[in-house]
Scaffold this active site. Structure first.
Site: not given
Length: 452
Positions: A181, A262, A298
């Protein structure tokens, strides 16, 4: 006249100290009166030349900048596949029904107040978040070997964890996968860590470069921090198999490497909360220490609420307590304490059996729709005879697909087809619909055949 009246007061029994104070006040009033009749001149900061005039315009964020460009495009067929946010089949943002129910409950609870939360956040939220990622029967929870603090979504959790490690861990180097990311290098660098990479993605196979990964972790210095994507690797959508995860765990523990997970997509990748948490639980079960950053952006659709958690697993409860005390010292000067609303929504859903079950159903529906978009895009490319093997689209998992398109092909698709994505060829499958798949397939086919 003013000086006469003040001096006369000194002759009426005032002390010398009092007299001096009165004289100072008199001079101040006289000076103030003179200033009031003077012209007012512009200060240096109000002149035409700003003191900030030397500052260059910063570049757009490579991910959020995609949306900026998309919003400026007047084309009726434009398609935004850049930002990782779920969309419905109609292309609209989704607020989960279970989230609306939880919010309704909170709004109508007259006992709720808007007081500050503690530095570590909402206690129920922290406990329930730990159970969600580690499992309710996890030994790290039973033995109180874990501290969990509420943070500002996944990004804030990573930043707090990074600053804590930079202050209190003996290694200052973190290895992140290549690619990863785009915000990871910036977050950890500003947290005070030195950022290096390990091999992860194989462009030739559009899959995992497992050999390169193991070689790079094997050559990392003992004790180094290793960033791991818990599931649905961003941007590639390529995850290790359970067997590969076990080999990664053994290697890391043998070298005393510190895992920092993560977890941005728990339940959103496979549709199963437990399955997507298995890599984290595998490491937690061996008794070693680790860090996990969680996000509810999300899997609950709480993007703008900025709800997340940082958990640090320690060797014993005493160490965990001391770690928490130091996390408070990181958080307090950063943002003082976290917001209450989003965390209250999460806690309400996680502690209510009916709401929790409803959430898992809605969560699986989102995951299944993304899987369906993968299949539809793969079939559309195959039907067009698009050159190349596109099976990676259905092999990858989660919100994103790493298409393998190069920057020239991406620019072509934006220019000719008004399709917006990051320049590395990453597309958000959650931004697709059955109606837009043919348009995307046409664009990919044209890009591959005309921009080799």
């Amino acid at each position: 006249m003013a000086s006469k009246s003040f001096s006369s007061s000194s002759s009426s029994g005032c002390s010398p100290a009092s007299d001096r104070r009165i004289s100072v006040l008199a001079r101040h009033l006289v000076a103030e009166n003179a200033l009031s009749s003077s012209p007012i001149y512009a200060s240096p900061t109000s002149s035409a030349n700003s003191v900030f005039a030397h500052i260059a315009r910063g570049p757009e964020d490579p991910i959020l900048g995609v949306t900026v460009a998309y919003n400026k495009d007047p084309s009726p067929v434009k398609l935004n596949l850049g930002v990782g946010a779920y969309r419905t089949e109609e292309g609209k943002p989704l607020v989960l029904n279970v989230v609306r129910k939880a919010e309704h409950m909170l709004v109508n609870d007259r006992s709720r107040v808007k007081e500050y939360l503690p530095i570590v956040g909402l206690a129920d939220f922290n406990k329930l978040s730990a159970k969600l990622i580690f499992g309710a029967d996890s030994p790290v929870i039973r033995e109180n070997r874990i501290t969990t603090v509420q943070c500002l979504s996944g990004t804030g959790s990573l930043r707090v964890g990074g600053e804590f490690l930079a202050k209190h861990y003996h290694q200052r180097t973190i290895y992140i996968p290549l690619p990863t990311w785009g915000n990871h290098p910036k977050v950890f660098t500003l947290a005070g860590l030195s950022v290096k990479t390990y091999r992860y993605y194989d462009p030739a196979t559009r899959g995992l470069n497992f050999q390169g990964l193991m070689e790079d972790l094997g050559s990392a210095p003992s004790g180094a921090i290793i960033l791991l994507h818990a599931c649905a690797h961003n941007p590639t959508g390529v995850d290790p198999t359970p067997q590969q995860w076990e080999q990664i765990r053994r290697l890391m523990r043998s070298k005393a490497l510190m895992p920092f997970f993560d977890s941005a997509y728990q339940g959103f990748a496979s549709g199963s909360l437990d399955e997507d948490a298995q890599p984290v639980r595998m490491f937690a079960a061996d008794g070693g220490e680790l860090l996990v950053a969680q996000s509810y952006a999300k899997n609950m659709g709480l993007y703008g609420e900025r709800v997340g958690a940082l958990s640090i697993v320690c060797k014993d409860a005493d160490v965990a307590g001391r770690v928490e005390s130091q996390l408070k010292l990181v958080i307090r000067p950063m943002y003082s304490n976290p917001p209450i609303h989003g965390a209250s929504i999460v806690a309400a859903i996680l502690k209510d059996g009916n709401l929790y079950n409803e959430w898992t159903i809605e969560l699986k529906a989102m995951a299944d729709r993304i899987i369906s978009m993968r299949k539809q895009l793969f079939d559309a490319l195959r039907a067009r005879g698009t050159p190349g093997d596109w099976s990676h689209i259905i092999k990858q998992i989660g919100m994103f697909t790493f298409t393998g398109l190069n920057s020239e092909q991406v620019a072509f698709m934006t220019r000719e087809y008004h399709i917006y994505m990051t320049s590395d060829g990453r597309i958000s499958m959650a931004g697709l619909s059955s109606k837009s798949v043919p348009h995307l397939a046409d664009a990919i086919h044209a890009a591959v055949t005309r921009m080799k």
